[in-house]
Design an enzyme around this catalytic site. Structure first.
Site, PDB file in Angstrom:
ATOM      1  N   GLU A   1       0.846  -1.205   0.000  1.00  0.00           N
ATOM      2  CA  GLU A   1       0.000   0.000   0.000  1.00  0.00           C
ATOM      3  C   GLU A   1       0.876   1.247   0.000  1.00  0.00           C
ATOM      4  OE1 GLU A   1      -2.758   1.380  -0.278  1.00  0.00           O
ATOM      5  OE2 GLU A   1      -4.434   0.328   0.649  1.00  0.00           O
ATOM      6  N   ASP A   2       0.319   2.330  -0.516  1.00  0.00           N
ATOM      7  CA  ASP A   2       1.007   3.617  -0.386  1.00  0.00           C
ATOM      8  C   ASP A   2       0.840   4.160   1.033  1.00  0.00           C
ATOM      9  OD1 ASP A   2      -1.727   3.992  -0.769  1.00  0.00           O
ATOM     10  OD2 ASP A   2      -1.533   5.659  -2.165  1.00  0.00           O
TER      11      ASP A   2
ATOM     12  N   ASP B   1      -4.641   4.562   6.195  1.00  0.00           N
ATOM     13  CA  ASP B   1      -5.233   5.693   6.919  1.00  0.00           C
ATOM     14  C   ASP B   1      -6.286   5.142   7.895  1.00  0.00           C
ATOM     15  OD1 ASP B   1      -6.159   8.209   7.661  1.00  0.00           O
ATOM     16  OD2 ASP B   1      -7.164   8.632   5.777  1.00  0.00           O
TER      17      ASP B   1
ATOM     18  N   PHE C   1      -2.771  15.374   5.080  1.00  0.00           N
ATOM     19  CA  PHE C   1      -2.993  14.795   3.763  1.00  0.00           C
ATOM     20  C   PHE C   1      -1.705  14.886   2.960  1.00  0.00           C
ATOM     21  CE2 PHE C   1      -4.550  14.152  -0.484  1.00  0.00           C
ATOM     22  CZ  PHE C   1      -5.437  13.098  -0.275  1.00  0.00           C
TER      23      PHE C   1
ATOM     24  N   ARG D   1       1.066  12.763  -8.227  1.00  0.00           N
ATOM     25  CA  ARG D   1       1.636  11.408  -8.099  1.00  0.00           C
ATOM     26  C   ARG D   1       3.094  11.366  -8.544  1.00  0.00           C
ATOM     27  NH1 ARG D   1      -2.576   7.742  -7.108  1.00  0.00           N
ATOM     28  NH2 ARG D   1      -4.528   8.149  -8.192  1.00  0.00           N
TER      29      ARG D   1
HETATM   30  P1  IMP Z   1      -8.041   3.960   4.234  1.00  0.00           P
HETATM   31  O1  IMP Z   1      -9.054   2.998   3.708  1.00  0.00           O
HETATM   32  O2  IMP Z   1      -8.671   5.119   4.954  1.00  0.00           O
HETATM   33  O3  IMP Z   1      -6.949   3.315   5.061  1.00  0.00           O
HETATM   34  O4  IMP Z   1      -7.385   4.675   2.988  1.00  0.00           O
HETATM   35  C1  IMP Z   1      -6.507   4.069   2.188  1.00  0.00           C
HETATM   36  C2  IMP Z   1      -6.383   4.782   0.858  1.00  0.00           C
HETATM   37  O5  IMP Z   1      -6.827   6.143   0.904  1.00  0.00           O
HETATM   38  C3  IMP Z   1      -4.932   4.854   0.477  1.00  0.00           C
HETATM   39  O6  IMP Z   1      -4.533   3.705  -0.209  1.00  0.00           O
HETATM   40  C4  IMP Z   1      -4.891   6.106  -0.364  1.00  0.00           C
HETATM   41  O7  IMP Z   1      -5.205   5.799  -1.699  1.00  0.00           O
HETATM   42  C5  IMP Z   1      -5.961   7.005   0.218  1.00  0.00           C
HETATM   43  N1  IMP Z   1      -5.366   7.984   1.178  1.00  0.00           N
HETATM   44  C6  IMP Z   1      -5.468   7.993   2.523  1.00  0.00           C
HETATM   45  N2  IMP Z   1      -4.782   9.007   3.071  1.00  0.00           N
HETATM   46  C7  IMP Z   1      -4.210   9.660   2.028  1.00  0.00           C
HETATM   47  C8  IMP Z   1      -3.333  10.792   1.943  1.00  0.00           C
HETATM   48  O8  IMP Z   1      -2.906  11.412   2.936  1.00  0.00           O
HETATM   49  N3  IMP Z   1      -2.951  11.162   0.690  1.00  0.00           N
HETATM   50  C9  IMP Z   1      -3.370  10.507  -0.434  1.00  0.00           C
HETATM   51  N4  IMP Z   1      -4.162   9.435  -0.402  1.00  0.00           N
HETATM   52  C10 IMP Z   1      -4.595   9.008   0.815  1.00  0.00           C
HETATM   53 MG    MG Z   2      -4.314   3.591  -2.215  1.00  0.00          MG
END
Ligand code: IMP
Ligand code: MG
Length: 173
Positions: free
Chosen positions: A96-97, A100, A149, A162
């Protein structure tokens, strides 16, 4: 107005990626590993990570859409691209990148487990913990960040940024 505030330099990302790749190479030595990148955000990190891993790997991608346009989670997740490789009985490493809320990962782990892999672990470039809603175990994290963010090095805001080689905090003002 949007402002980009530097958070991680290219060199810092390189060093942490090398260190995590060393750990992964040692942990999975002698075992066939399938690396599954989560599109689109993980594409740059995955490319750098696998080139530093010293054991053979297979690479696949899934596409999990959770955010749409904007900076807050919709809470709704769907897979718009499924895995192609047969992962039954294999070790899987999800790349994963950023983790969150953890909702995407929880959903994805459940999807992958249906295919009966031997193990599924998680490697993320960024572990952003302040808004965590779902109990997910992050096995390998290059950097831990409290909040904000972030964009660059694969991470986007409405598909922008990106391509930036480093990571920035995107300040909305
Ligand atoms: P989660 O389901 O809330 O854990 O979110 C995961 C996905 O949300 C990541 O794989 C990102 O694509 C996107 N995301 C969450 N936080 C950020 C951020 O700070 N910048 C850019 N994308 C984010
Ligand atoms: Mg993602």
């Amino acid at each position: 107005m949007l402002e980009l505030i530097p958070v991680l330099k290219r060199e810092e990302i390189e060093a942490s990626t090398a260190s995590v790749a060393r750990q992964i190479s040692s942990d999975y030595k002698g075992r066939p590993l399938v690396v599954v990148g989560v599109l689109k955000g993980a594409f740059i990190f995955l490319a750098d990570l696998v080139r530093r891993i010293t054991i053979p790997v297979q690479v696949d991608f899934v596409r999990a859409a959770s955010y749409g346009a904007g900076a807050t989670s919709s809470g709704k997740i769907k897979l718009t691209k499924e895995i192609d490789i047969d992962i039954a009985g294999k070790d899987v490493l999800v790349v994963e990148d950023i983790v969150d809320s953890g909702l995407t990962l929880t959903y994805l782990m459940d999807c992958l487990k249906q295919f009966k892999p031997e193990t599924v672990r998680v490697c993320t470039l960024l572990d952003k913990y302040e808004r965590r809603q779902s109990k997910v175990k992050v096995d390998y994290a290059c950097h831990t960040i409290e909040k904000g963010f972030l964009v660059g090095y694969g991470l986007d805001y409405n598909e922008a940024y990106r391509e930036l080689p480093a990571i920035y905090h995107l300040k909305f003002q």
